[in-house]
Enzyme design. Structure first.
Site, PDB file in Angstrom:
ATOM      1  N   ASP A  19       0.823  -1.221   0.000  1.00 58.64           N
ATOM      2  CA  ASP A  19       0.000   0.000   0.000  1.00 58.64           C
ATOM      3  C   ASP A  19       0.859   1.275   0.000  1.00 58.64           C
ATOM      4  O   ASP A  19       1.674   1.476   0.894  1.00 58.64           O
ATOM      5  CB  ASP A  19      -0.869  -0.048   1.274  1.00 58.64           C
ATOM      6  CG  ASP A  19      -1.745   1.182   1.488  1.00 58.64           C
ATOM      7  OD1 ASP A  19      -1.989   1.926   0.528  1.00 58.64           O
ATOM      8  OD2 ASP A  19      -2.190   1.368   2.649  1.00 58.64           O
ATOM      9  N   HIS A  39      -3.608   4.603   7.040  1.00 57.79           N
ATOM     10  CA  HIS A  39      -2.558   4.037   6.184  1.00 57.79           C
ATOM     11  C   HIS A  39      -1.167   4.252   6.788  1.00 57.79           C
ATOM     12  O   HIS A  39      -0.919   5.234   7.474  1.00 57.79           O
ATOM     13  CB  HIS A  39      -2.614   4.686   4.799  1.00 57.79           C
ATOM     14  CG  HIS A  39      -3.886   4.381   4.061  1.00 57.79           C
ATOM     15  ND1 HIS A  39      -4.032   3.270   3.269  1.00 57.79           N
ATOM     16  CD2 HIS A  39      -5.071   5.031   4.033  1.00 57.79           C
ATOM     17  CE1 HIS A  39      -5.255   3.259   2.761  1.00 57.79           C
ATOM     18  NE2 HIS A  39      -5.911   4.324   3.207  1.00 57.79           N
TER      19      HIS A  39
END
Ligand code: ZN
Ligand code: ZN
Length: 556
Positions: free
Chosen positions: A193, A368
């Site tokens: 990611d 994140h």
């Protein structure tokens, strides 16, 4: 497809924000990781959502063994109704992820035909030649997994979305051990990611928000409105805990907020004391200092509950001077204008507005991983190949550069974008051509509780359904509509000939305008969306057509 080769084909999400979808292929077997949507940019006015072009999967339909979901965010599951409509293959996801999927499929009448298989972190399962091992990770949503995919060529690790939160509110810990174990055994490729690669340091834990929430609850002596993403289960849990502590009743306003909270409650992620919830209709009968409203609409979506409350147009959520409104979410790039417009309206209502402005303690933390967490995972996994995923081009590039510096931990760094076919075999890895990819614009046709079928609003189909441009001239000073709206209709049978349709549409627009408050009328984003929704229903009812509707407001 040549034998003994592993192919990775991202169909979306690499080089763009959202629409995450990746095919993994060995010989005649394909599995798909995630099936996400993208919210349309302003340029795509008139469409509701954007999904990946899946012609690669449709062409190979007899080889597709299933779709495996990492978690329940829209950019990972939002395209499922559209994909399953074309290609009804089994879907695999964790309990919580499937709860979201069920709601979504139900809405589109696809639930009965769908094959949903529950998976859980730590329990391996097999799909064709692949053995998949879901690994618990932490993120802004709950029940999220990374996937270790055992292929005949070696292990491929797909992180999904994650951050390394050492103190998640649900106490389900990030399984760092699993990553480390794979690192010891050897990993062929790590797909990671890239969303927060531009941020140095570590992303704070979800628990960091508690301090700010505590300050807000303590310092508020009137109604408290809290808006967050309906999928921010950690945040909803926190708000409920504090409301209970500070003796406030909680009303849920907005469909997505209500549904999401129900799912979280059913699955045991939040524990709601008896009598905590009140119906939105009861807000007014409780003293303002005893009420907390969880309301949807953090991104300034024109028809959301918060947007409507901000212009005094919500039946139950009334914002009065001295009330506090908290926006506990990030401002998604592209939404700045509509979000600040809502904040402006809230200031006009003389509310205290708390939003992410860089102050500390934070009112929102990201879901994140920042740079140090990304490096930590790379160090644990030590992949032969490293490939950044989930990001716009600059983020993929920066992630690739970062990994390139980590010589001891990474063999080779590869950059691919959506549509690139990445091929692995005994000799190594390389780009081996392109697959057909692209964006498909969809008009979901659903508005509030009105649920209709999916309609492909692909530009190619414009010729069939046509286009409608209502042009409304508003006097900037008086806020009044000076002349009857002009309407241009093109490309569907009866568009130019049917006088009745045209005059009816004009009347409808005038009605919509009349029934809007002055504040709404000054807000062109809200007006355009209201006109679009009303016209859409009117035209669909009278012609069975679903033209692309793009209202234009002229100031005179
Ligand atoms: Zn996510
Ligand atoms: Zn995502």
């Amino acid at each position: 497809m040549p034998p003994h080769k592993l192919q990775i084909v991202p169909l979306g999400g690499l080089g763009e924000f959202g629409m995450n979808c990746m095919a993994v292929r060995w010989g005649d077997d394909i599995i798909v990781i995630d099936a996400g949507l993208m919210f349309p940019e302003a340029e795509l006015l008139g469409v509701d959502i954007v999904v990946p072009d899946i012609s690669y999967l449709v062409e190979n339909r007899k080889h597709v063994r299933g779709i495996v979901l990492t978690h329940g965010h829209e950019d990972h599951i939002g395209a499922l109704p559209w994909i399953l409509g074309e290609l009804n293959v089994p879907v695999y996801g964790t309990e919580f992820t499937l709860a979201y999927v069920e709601g979504k499929l139900e809405e589109h009448g696809l639930l009965d035909a769908a094959v949903l298989n529950e998976i859980s972190a730590g329990t391996r399962f097999t799909l064709g030649p692949f053995t998949l091992h879901p690994i618990q990770v932490t993120h802004s949503l709950v029940d999220c997994v990374a996937l270790a995919i055992h292929t005949p060529l070696g292990v491929v690790l797909h992180t999904g979305d994650f951050k390394v939160d050492p103190t998640p509110t649900d106490n389900k810990l990030f399984d760092l051990h699993a990553f480390a174990d794979y690192g010891k055994e050897g990993v062929l490729a790590l797909f990671q990611d890239s969303t927060n690669v531009e941020r140095p340091g570590y992303t704070p834990s979800e628990r960091a928000v508690r301090r700010k929430f505590d300050d807000v609850f303590r310092g508020t002596d009137r109604r408290l409105f809290i808006s967050c993403f309906s999928s921010s289960i950690h945040r909803i849990k926190l708000a409920l805990e504090l409301a209970y502590e500070y003796n406030r009743k909680v009303a849920l306003v907005g469909r997505s907020m209500t549904e999401s909270t129900e799912i979280a409650q059913d699955l045991g992620y939040i524990d709601v004391p008896d009598g905590l919830f009140i119906h939105p209709g009861e807000i007014k009968s409780h003293p303002p200092e005893r009420v907390c409203v969880l309301i949807s609409g953090t991104q300034g979506e024109p028809m959301s509950a918060l947007s409507r409350a901000a212009v005094e147009n919500h039946k139950h959520a009334k914002i009065e001077p001295g009330d506090t409104v908290v926006l506990s979410s990030r401002i998604i790039p592209g939404n700045e204008k509509s979000i600040y417009r809502v904040i402006d309206h809230l200031f006009r209502r003389e509310a205290h507005v708390i939003y992410e402005d860089g102050s500390s303690p934070p009112i929102h933390v990201s879901g994140h991983a920042s740079q140090e967490e990304l490096k930590l995972i790379i160090n644990l996994v030590k992949p032969r190949y490293f490939i950044p995923i989930h990001g716009e081009y600059r983020q993929l590039k920066r992630h690739a550069e970062m990994a390139q510096q980590m010589r001891g931990a990474v063999g080779q760094v590869l950059m691919i974008e959506s549509g690139d076919i990445l091929e692995f075999d005994e000799l190594g890895a390389r780009k081996a051509g392109r697959a057909n990819v692209g964006r498909v614009c969809i008009d979901s046709g659903s508005m509030g509780d009105v649920v209709e079928d999916l309609v492909i609003r692909d530009r190619r189909h414009l010729s069939e359904d046509g286009i409608v441009l209502p042009i409304i001239a508003i006097n900037k000073h008086t806020g009044r509509v000076e002349t009857s709206p002009e309407i241009v209709m093109r490309g569907f049978a009866g568009a130019d000939s049917e006088d009745g349709l045209m005059s009816g549409a004009r009347e409808l627009i005038m009605n919509t305008l009349e029934q809007s408050s002055d504040e709404e009328k000054r807000d062109y984003g809200v007006m355009k969306e209201k006109i679009r929704q009303d016209l859409k229903r009117y035209i669909a009812k009278n012609t069975q057509r679903r033209p692309l509707i793009m209202p234009v407001i002229l100031e005179i």
